[in-house]
Design a protein around this motif. Sequence first.
Motif, mmCIF file in Angstrom:
data_model
loop_
_atom_site.group_PDB
_atom_site.id
_atom_site.type_symbol
_atom_site.label_atom_id
_atom_site.label_comp_id
_atom_site.label_asym_id
_atom_site.label_seq_id
_atom_site.Cartn_x
_atom_site.Cartn_y
_atom_site.Cartn_z
ATOM 1 N N ASN A 123 0.860 -1.174 0.000
ATOM 2 C CA ASN A 123 0.000 0.000 0.000
ATOM 3 C C ASN A 123 0.904 1.234 0.000
ATOM 4 N N THR A 124 0.627 2.196 -0.864
ATOM 5 C CA THR A 124 1.484 3.378 -0.972
ATOM 6 C C THR A 124 0.748 4.641 -0.568
ATOM 7 N N MET A 125 1.470 5.519 0.113
ATOM 8 C CA MET A 125 0.935 6.816 0.519
ATOM 9 C C MET A 125 1.965 7.874 0.152
ATOM 10 N N TYR A 197 -8.814 5.795 -5.184
ATOM 11 C CA TYR A 197 -7.409 5.626 -5.554
ATOM 12 C C TYR A 197 -7.296 5.009 -6.940
ATOM 13 N N TYR A 198 -6.252 5.410 -7.642
ATOM 14 C CA TYR A 198 -5.949 4.861 -8.957
ATOM 15 C C TYR A 198 -4.820 3.848 -8.817
ATOM 16 N N GLU A 199 -5.046 2.642 -9.293
ATOM 17 C CA GLU A 199 -4.011 1.610 -9.231
ATOM 18 C C GLU A 199 -3.031 1.845 -10.371
ATOM 19 N N CYS A 200 -1.908 2.417 -10.011
ATOM 20 C CA CYS A 200 -0.946 2.895 -10.997
ATOM 21 C C CYS A 200 0.204 1.904 -11.180
ATOM 22 N N PRO A 201 0.409 1.401 -12.391
ATOM 23 C CA PRO A 201 1.530 0.484 -12.628
ATOM 24 C C PRO A 201 2.861 1.228 -12.558
ATOM 25 N N VAL A 202 3.855 0.566 -12.012
ATOM 26 C CA VAL A 202 5.199 1.145 -11.891
ATOM 27 C C VAL A 202 6.152 0.324 -12.746
ATOM 28 N N TYR A 203 6.898 1.015 -13.609
ATOM 29 C CA TYR A 203 7.842 0.358 -14.510
ATOM 30 C C TYR A 203 9.257 0.877 -14.278
ATOM 31 N N THR A 204 10.213 0.102 -14.735
ATOM 32 C CA THR A 204 11.604 0.528 -14.629
ATOM 33 C C THR A 204 11.919 1.600 -15.660
ATOM 34 N N THR A 211 9.172 -4.353 -18.145
ATOM 35 C CA THR A 211 9.894 -3.694 -17.051
ATOM 36 C C THR A 211 8.986 -3.409 -15.846
ATOM 37 N N TYR A 212 7.793 -3.987 -15.833
ATOM 38 C CA TYR A 212 6.848 -3.799 -14.720
ATOM 39 C C TYR A 212 7.441 -4.266 -13.401
ATOM 40 N N VAL A 213 7.220 -3.476 -12.332
ATOM 41 C CA VAL A 213 7.746 -3.809 -11.004
ATOM 42 C C VAL A 213 6.615 -4.108 -10.028
ATOM 43 N N PHE A 214 5.738 -3.141 -9.795
ATOM 44 C CA PHE A 214 4.606 -3.358 -8.880
ATOM 45 C C PHE A 214 3.527 -2.328 -9.183
ATOM 46 N N THR A 215 2.430 -2.386 -8.433
ATOM 47 C CA THR A 215 1.323 -1.443 -8.608
ATOM 48 C C THR A 215 1.207 -0.546 -7.388
ATOM 49 N N ALA A 216 1.288 0.758 -7.605
ATOM 50 C CA ALA A 216 1.113 1.736 -6.521
ATOM 51 C C ALA A 216 -0.312 2.274 -6.573
ATOM 52 N N ASN A 217 -0.855 2.608 -5.428
ATOM 53 C CA ASN A 217 -2.183 3.215 -5.415
ATOM 54 C C ASN A 217 -2.045 4.708 -5.113
ATOM 55 N N LEU A 218 -2.442 5.522 -6.101
ATOM 56 C CA LEU A 218 -2.317 6.967 -6.003
ATOM 57 C C LEU A 218 -3.683 7.610 -5.780
ATOM 58 N N ARG A 219 -3.731 8.514 -4.841
ATOM 59 C CA ARG A 219 -4.991 9.147 -4.455
ATOM 60 C C ARG A 219 -5.506 10.062 -5.562
ATOM 61 N N MET A 220 -6.816 9.980 -5.819
ATOM 62 C CA MET A 220 -7.468 10.875 -6.771
ATOM 63 C C MET A 220 -8.065 12.057 -6.026
ATOM 64 N N GLU A 221 -8.512 13.032 -6.784
ATOM 65 C CA GLU A 221 -9.003 14.268 -6.161
ATOM 66 C C GLU A 221 -10.210 14.031 -5.269
ATOM 67 N N SER A 222 -11.084 13.093 -5.657
ATOM 68 C CA SER A 222 -12.274 12.797 -4.865
ATOM 69 C C SER A 222 -12.742 11.380 -5.144
ATOM 70 N N LEU A 223 -13.658 10.914 -4.322
ATOM 71 C CA LEU A 223 -14.208 9.578 -4.515
ATOM 72 C C LEU A 223 -15.031 9.497 -5.803
ATOM 73 N N GLU A 224 -15.579 10.649 -6.234
ATOM 74 C CA GLU A 224 -16.439 10.674 -7.418
ATOM 75 C C GLU A 224 -15.637 10.758 -8.710
ATOM 76 N N PHE A 225 -14.346 11.008 -8.611
ATOM 77 C CA PHE A 225 -13.541 11.169 -9.826
ATOM 78 C C PHE A 225 -13.498 9.854 -10.589
ATOM 79 N N ASN A 226 -13.682 9.938 -11.911
ATOM 80 C CA ASN A 226 -13.731 8.752 -12.766
ATOM 81 C C ASN A 226 -12.315 8.226 -13.017
ATOM 82 N N VAL A 227 -12.033 7.027 -12.528
ATOM 83 C CA VAL A 227 -10.698 6.450 -12.671
ATOM 84 C C VAL A 227 -10.351 6.175 -14.130
ATOM 85 N N ASN A 228 -11.360 6.047 -14.989
ATOM 86 C CA ASN A 228 -11.116 5.777 -16.403
ATOM 87 C C ASN A 228 -10.346 6.911 -17.085
#
Length: 242
Positions: A123-125, A197-204, A211-228
């Motif tokens: 889990n990332t913060m 939160y947006y599940e953001c892929p992390v690459y080298t 080169t994928y390493v792991f998935t970080a979760n990055l906070r969006m502006e609000s709960l209503e924000f469309n992750v798409n």
Amino acid sequence: FFFFFFFQAEDGIRDVERSRGLGDVYKRQINENMERLADAILLERVPGVWKEVINSSSKKPLGSWLGNIADRYKQLEKWSENFTLDKECLCISLLFNPMAFLTAIMQVTARQEKLPLDYMVLNTMVRNYLTPEEIPGPPETGAYIYGMYLQGASWKISSERKSEGYLAQMKPRELSPVLPVVNVVSVPLDKKQKAGYYECPVYTTTDRGFTYVFTANLRMESLEFNVNNWILAGVALVMENE
């Protein structure tokens, strides 16, 4: 006059060869591998055989690549002095195997909580520290990491130190903004932050893919924000900014 010195030099070389037993070395012809090595260095490219030795997928030119290797060595040397991190902060982009470090965080937490490792996730913060020097002390749990760059978005830093920032639209002329220091922790699967939160892929590298390493979760502006919006923008984190 010129030929006299030329033959004198040639005779001298032969004498050295005979005296040191290096005649065979001088007689060897340059093979194909040596030609490829010389061509790569001449064109300021990293020779493929060097990349294979350290398992590197870097896209940097030779000069920057060698500087990066030196930085990796310095970090490992400093870390190995007492095997502790300064303020528990590490430049993850300077690790040869970043996932091994992240797995160690999960293993430590699993032992402390007496939970199976398969049940743990990362889990990332994102904290409001732009550089490691701003960090007041070690985190309560997990570790601080830095050295990642955003692609397809920017990061809005919160005005309050204790609150987390959020993903924002790209700014003009900022193709790969630096992500602030991230606190990586390990939590049980059912406690991972997902809503808002947006599940953001992390690459080298920017090649992404393998080169994928792991998935970080990055906070969006609000709960209503469309992750798409972030998915369609191809938002990702990379550890190497070419």
